[in-house]
Design an enzyme around this catalytic site. Structure first.
Site, PDB file in Angstrom:
ATOM      1  N   ASN A 107      10.442  -9.818   1.335  1.00  0.00           N
ATOM      2  CA  ASN A 107      10.406  -8.648   0.444  1.00  0.00           C
ATOM      3  C   ASN A 107      11.112  -7.424   1.031  1.00  0.00           C
ATOM      4  O   ASN A 107      11.708  -6.638   0.311  1.00  0.00           O
ATOM      5  CB  ASN A 107       8.976  -8.317   0.003  1.00  0.00           C
ATOM      6  CG  ASN A 107       8.038  -8.038   1.149  1.00  0.00           C
ATOM      7  OD1 ASN A 107       8.238  -8.503   2.266  1.00  0.00           O
ATOM      8  ND2 ASN A 107       6.996  -7.290   0.880  1.00  0.00           N
TER       9      ASN A 107
ATOM     10  N   GLU B 149       0.168  -8.839   9.842  1.00  0.00           N
ATOM     11  CA  GLU B 149       0.195  -7.860   8.749  1.00  0.00           C
ATOM     12  C   GLU B 149       0.311  -8.668   7.468  1.00  0.00           C
ATOM     13  O   GLU B 149       1.367  -9.203   7.150  1.00  0.00           O
ATOM     14  CB  GLU B 149       1.358  -6.885   8.928  1.00  0.00           C
ATOM     15  CG  GLU B 149       1.241  -5.640   8.057  1.00  0.00           C
ATOM     16  CD  GLU B 149       1.876  -5.825   6.681  1.00  0.00           C
ATOM     17  OE1 GLU B 149       1.105  -6.066   5.719  1.00  0.00           O
ATOM     18  OE2 GLU B 149       3.101  -5.733   6.587  1.00  0.00           O
TER      19      GLU B 149
ATOM     20  N   CYS C 148       3.337  -5.250  -0.019  1.00  0.00           N
ATOM     21  CA  CYS C 148       1.931  -5.382   0.367  1.00  0.00           C
ATOM     22  C   CYS C 148       1.208  -4.047   0.286  1.00  0.00           C
ATOM     23  O   CYS C 148       0.002  -4.001   0.021  1.00  0.00           O
ATOM     24  CB  CYS C 148       1.832  -5.958   1.779  1.00  0.00           C
ATOM     25  SG  CYS C 148       2.785  -5.063   3.018  1.00  0.00           S
TER      26      CYS C 148
ATOM     27  N   GLU D 183       1.465  -2.269  13.962  1.00  0.00           N
ATOM     28  CA  GLU D 183       2.895  -2.086  14.192  1.00  0.00           C
ATOM     29  C   GLU D 183       3.171  -0.590  14.221  1.00  0.00           C
ATOM     30  O   GLU D 183       2.341   0.231  13.830  1.00  0.00           O
ATOM     31  CB  GLU D 183       3.705  -2.742  13.071  1.00  0.00           C
ATOM     32  CG  GLU D 183       3.532  -4.246  12.991  1.00  0.00           C
ATOM     33  CD  GLU D 183       4.308  -4.842  11.838  1.00  0.00           C
ATOM     34  OE1 GLU D 183       5.146  -5.717  12.099  1.00  0.00           O
ATOM     35  OE2 GLU D 183       4.087  -4.439  10.683  1.00  0.00           O
TER      36      GLU D 183
END
Length: 458
Positions: free
Chosen positions: A135, A232, A266, A440
């Site tokens: 994505n 994630e 997300c 992250e």
């Protein structure tokens, strides 16, 4: 076996790339290990110079690189261009701040531990395997690659199978910038081969951005091999609109939050929890703005909503909406895929949702907004927290007591007040519950793949 580029706007296969042979995989892992031995001995200043060179390449090649991203996964060209430039910004951020982030520390009074000197230092782990999604085919990778390389680690990437050109571009980028050959490379392999790579002694850690099932598989294998992992995963983020909200601005941002990246993000606002007092006005304005979006060829500068990335993605979003419709949901806008080529799905708004509908609990990866009417902040939090996800959240309010309440009560890795969730190099990024673990970006991201070594001297 091969990876194919299928243009989402037409459904046509436009390119095909073969998988690596076992010998090629072995060669890339050997190069990555050798590059780590060189990179970890470089100074931060030397690594920083190379990282800036990589950023220079991204900026110089922004137009052709953006076109490649749009061709592979269908996001509007303006957003692909922004993704490339955001990657360059991230590279520069870590080039300029990694040394300070990983500075050694010393006890002010080492005699308390019986030493003349005592403290700790950060050191790289080695080769890290990154399993990444389609994505944001460049940005998701750069969130990991920039801090990892600046710390002295090296990386091997297993990218999503529908973005092989992005994967191959990343395979060459850092070498062209002057990093040791193999410092960052792409493994052209299928999902079934990931476990074998994790088992390899040269892989010291893993990171994955993607679906919950993929995350569980990589985390399980990494745990079995006693290798640290950052995950994630998905999200079904709440977007709460209270009576004190700046309604015009909230509606404007809500549309962007829901349809950015064609709704395939997300951290997108997916569930809109709106208080009774402003519900009708918000919904009227929201539907009007969503309905005015320009859907079409993602290469066209005027396009705001392009196709979904894959045929499976179109099928999944259609099934979620149909399930809600058959169980009594009210479709206020959209809700039907158009006929014709490509994987297009229109901006859609649905309310009157009930717990038995799949939309209530599952992640909606497409431009479909679920709207809920709430009457109290306790009810809003109950609905916001009812899913198994906990990535991020948004609250629109001008009430300080509201702010404190939602920051405290929302089960998520982040709370954004009067804005939309965005990942910034300066801030930690990640979730809780089924949205994963670890962080992250920021100094937290660079430290995930470092050894914090205690140093004690008599």
């Amino acid at each position: 076996m091969s990876m194919k580029v299928t243009n989402p706007a037409t459904g046509e296969v436009v390119a095909e790339y073969p998988f690596d042979t076992p010998e090629q995989v072995e060669g890339k892992l050997a190069l990555a290990q050798g590059a780590h031995e060189k990179l970890k001995r470089m100074s931060f200043a030397e690594r920083s110079k190379l990282m800036h060179a990589a950023a220079d390449l991204l900026e110089a090649e922004v137009e052709e690189t953006a076109a490649m991203v749009t061709r592979e996964m269908g996001k509007p060209i303006t957003q692909s261009r922004a993704e490339v430039l955001k990657c360059a910004k991230n590279l520069r951020y870590y080039a300029d701040h990694a040394e300070a982030m990983l500075a050694s520390s010393s006890l002010e009074d080492p005699s308390k531990v019986g030493a003349s000197e005592a403290g700790s230092i950060w050191q790289p782990l080695g080769v890290v395997l990154a399993v990444m999604p389609w994505n944001y085919p460049l940005w998701q990778v750069m969130r990991f690659a920039a801090p990892a390389l600046m710390a002295g680690n090296t990386g091997v990437l297993k990218h999503a199978s529908n973005v092989p050109e992005s994967a191959l571009y990343l395979h060459e980028l850092f070498t062209r910038a002057g990093f040791p050959e193999g410092a960052f490379g792409t493994l052209m392999i299928g999902a079934s081969d990931v476990a074998k790579v994790i088992d390899d002694w040269r892989i010291r850690a893993t990171t994955l951005t993607g679906s919950e099932p993929a995350g569980r598989a990589v985390a399980e294998r990494s745990g079995k091999m006693l290798k640290p992992s950052v995950q994630e995963l998905g999200g079904s983020d709440p977007f709460i609109v209270t009576p004190s909200a700046d309604l015009e601005k909230a509606v404007e941002v809500a549309v962007t939050a829901r349809i950015n990246n064609n709704g395939q993000s997300c951290i997108a606002g997916k569930r809109f929890l709106v208080f009774d007092e402003v519900y009708e006005e918000f919904v009227e304005k929201f539907v009007a703005r969503m309905g005015a979006l320009v859907m079409g060829d993602p290469m066209n500068e005027a396009t705001q909503l392009g196709p979904l990335a894959t045929a499976n993605g179109l099928r999944d979003i259609s099934e979620l909406v149909e399930d809600a419709k058959t169980k009594g949901a009210r479709v206020l806008l959209g809700g039907e895929a158009p006929t014709g080529p490509g994987y297009f799905y229109p901006a859609t708004v649905i309310d009157s949702l009930t717990p038995e509908m799949r939309l209530t609990m599952e992640e909606t990866f497409g431009p479909v907004a679920s709207v809920y009417r709430v009457s109290t902040r306790e009810q809003a939090v109950e609905i916001a927290n009812q899913t198994t996800f906990g990535l991020s959240s948004v609250v629109w309010t001008q009430d300080k007591a509201d702010e404190a309440f939602y920051v405290r009560e929302l089960e998520a890795g982040a709370v954004f007040i009067n804005g939309m969730t965005i990942s910034y190099p300066e801030l930690p990024f990640g979730g809780i519950k089924d949205s994963g673990f670890g962080r992250e970006l920021s100094d937290a991201g660079i430290k995930e793949f470092c050894n914090l070594k205690t140093v004690w001297k008599a």
